[in-house]
Design a protein around this motif. Structure first.
Motif, PDB file in Angstrom:
ATOM      1  N   LEU A   9      24.917  38.938  44.905  1.00 25.29           N
ATOM      2  CA  LEU A   9      26.324  38.574  45.140  1.00 25.29           C
ATOM      3  C   LEU A   9      27.256  39.477  44.338  1.00 25.29           C
ATOM      4  O   LEU A   9      28.295  39.921  44.843  1.00 25.29           O
ATOM      5  CB  LEU A   9      26.576  37.112  44.786  1.00 25.29           C
ATOM      6  N   ARG A  10      26.901  39.749  43.085  1.00 22.78           N
ATOM      7  CA  ARG A  10      27.708  40.638  42.243  1.00 22.78           C
ATOM      8  C   ARG A  10      27.800  42.030  42.854  1.00 22.78           C
ATOM      9  O   ARG A  10      28.882  42.628  42.894  1.00 22.78           O
ATOM     10  CB  ARG A  10      27.096  40.733  40.843  1.00 22.78           C
ATOM     11  N   LEU A  17      34.870  45.591  46.799  1.00 25.96           N
ATOM     12  CA  LEU A  17      36.038  46.016  46.029  1.00 25.96           C
ATOM     13  C   LEU A  17      36.150  47.539  45.980  1.00 25.96           C
ATOM     14  O   LEU A  17      37.232  48.099  46.178  1.00 25.96           O
ATOM     15  CB  LEU A  17      35.974  45.446  44.613  1.00 25.96           C
ATOM     16  N   ILE A  18      35.050  48.214  45.724  1.00 31.04           N
ATOM     17  CA  ILE A  18      35.069  49.676  45.616  1.00 31.04           C
ATOM     18  C   ILE A  18      35.319  50.328  46.977  1.00 31.04           C
ATOM     19  O   ILE A  18      36.051  51.314  47.078  1.00 31.04           O
ATOM     20  CB  ILE A  18      33.767  50.180  44.969  1.00 31.04           C
ATOM     21  N   ALA A  56      35.309  45.401  39.673  1.00 30.63           N
ATOM     22  CA  ALA A  56      33.989  45.815  40.147  1.00 30.63           C
ATOM     23  C   ALA A  56      33.107  46.256  38.986  1.00 30.63           C
ATOM     24  O   ALA A  56      31.923  45.899  38.915  1.00 30.63           O
ATOM     25  CB  ALA A  56      34.130  46.938  41.174  1.00 30.63           C
ATOM     26  N   ILE A  57      33.674  47.013  38.065  1.00 29.67           N
ATOM     27  CA  ILE A  57      32.910  47.470  36.900  1.00 29.67           C
ATOM     28  C   ILE A  57      32.492  46.274  36.039  1.00 29.67           C
ATOM     29  O   ILE A  57      31.341  46.180  35.603  1.00 29.67           O
ATOM     30  CB  ILE A  57      33.725  48.495  36.090  1.00 29.67           C
ATOM     31  N   GLY A  68      34.882  39.718  35.307  1.00 30.03           N
ATOM     32  CA  GLY A  68      35.026  40.404  36.592  1.00 30.03           C
ATOM     33  C   GLY A  68      35.221  39.425  37.733  1.00 30.03           C
ATOM     34  O   GLY A  68      36.047  39.633  38.619  1.00 30.03           O
ATOM     35  N   ALA A  69      34.451  38.331  37.698  1.00 33.04           N
ATOM     36  CA  ALA A  69      34.583  37.312  38.744  1.00 33.04           C
ATOM     37  C   ALA A  69      35.943  36.631  38.671  1.00 33.04           C
ATOM     38  O   ALA A  69      36.591  36.409  39.702  1.00 33.04           O
ATOM     39  CB  ALA A  69      33.460  36.286  38.621  1.00 33.04           C
ATOM     40  N   LEU A  70      36.394  36.322  37.460  1.00 31.50           N
ATOM     41  CA  LEU A  70      37.702  35.677  37.285  1.00 31.50           C
ATOM     42  C   LEU A  70      38.829  36.585  37.756  1.00 31.50           C
ATOM     43  O   LEU A  70      39.745  36.142  38.469  1.00 31.50           O
ATOM     44  CB  LEU A  70      37.894  35.291  35.823  1.00 31.50           C
ATOM     45  N   LEU A  71      38.776  37.846  37.384  1.00 38.43           N
ATOM     46  CA  LEU A  71      39.796  38.803  37.806  1.00 38.43           C
ATOM     47  C   LEU A  71      39.780  38.968  39.326  1.00 38.43           C
ATOM     48  O   LEU A  71      40.833  38.997  39.972  1.00 38.43           O
ATOM     49  CB  LEU A  71      39.574  40.149  37.108  1.00 38.43           C
TER      50      LEU A  71
END
Length: 127
Positions: A9-10, A17-18, A56-57, A68-71
């Motif tokens: 999933l990540r 995103l990228i 994404a990073i 990253g998930a929160l953002l």
């Protein structure tokens, strides 16, 4: 949840995103149209692109998955709201592809964030 599933999933969210960055950073006409319509062209387009790259990073680095998930949830929630209020589901006859991609990204990010809830500083220790 299974660590391998969360890893997939990540990676999926990071790729989404990228992949969309080339449209934002090259001023693709559809991207310019979208951000012009919501009054954020060009600084919003580029700024949100930078934030998506950072998200994404952060999703790939194990210690910052939650961030990253929160953002991503914050950014993509804004995108979904813009579709529902100003842009509409379909943009330039895309059949709603951008909207549905944003929804999928939002849902996957929420799943990742839920999985990582115990790693969130200050909050995670209380869960």
């Amino acid at each position: 949840m299974n660590k391998k599933i969360i890893l997939v999933l990540r990676i999926v969210v990071a790729i989404i995103l990228i992949q969309t960055l080339r449209y934002k950073f090259t001023a693709h006409p559809d991207s310019v149209y979208i951000f012009s319509k919501v009054g954020l062209e060009p600084f919003g387009r580029i700024g949100i692109g930078v934030l998506e790259l950072i998200s994404a990073i952060l999703l790939i680095i194990p210690r910052t998955i939650w961030l990253g998930a929160l953002l991503t949830v914050g950014i993509i929630s804004g995108a979904v709201m813009m579709h529902l209020t100003q842009l509409g589901i379909e943009i330039n006859n895309d059949g709603g592809t951008l909207f549905y991609l944003a929804l999928v990204t939002l849902i996957l990010s929420l799943i990742i964030l839920f999985d990582q809830r115990k790693n969130i500083p200050f909050i995670g220790s209380k869960i």
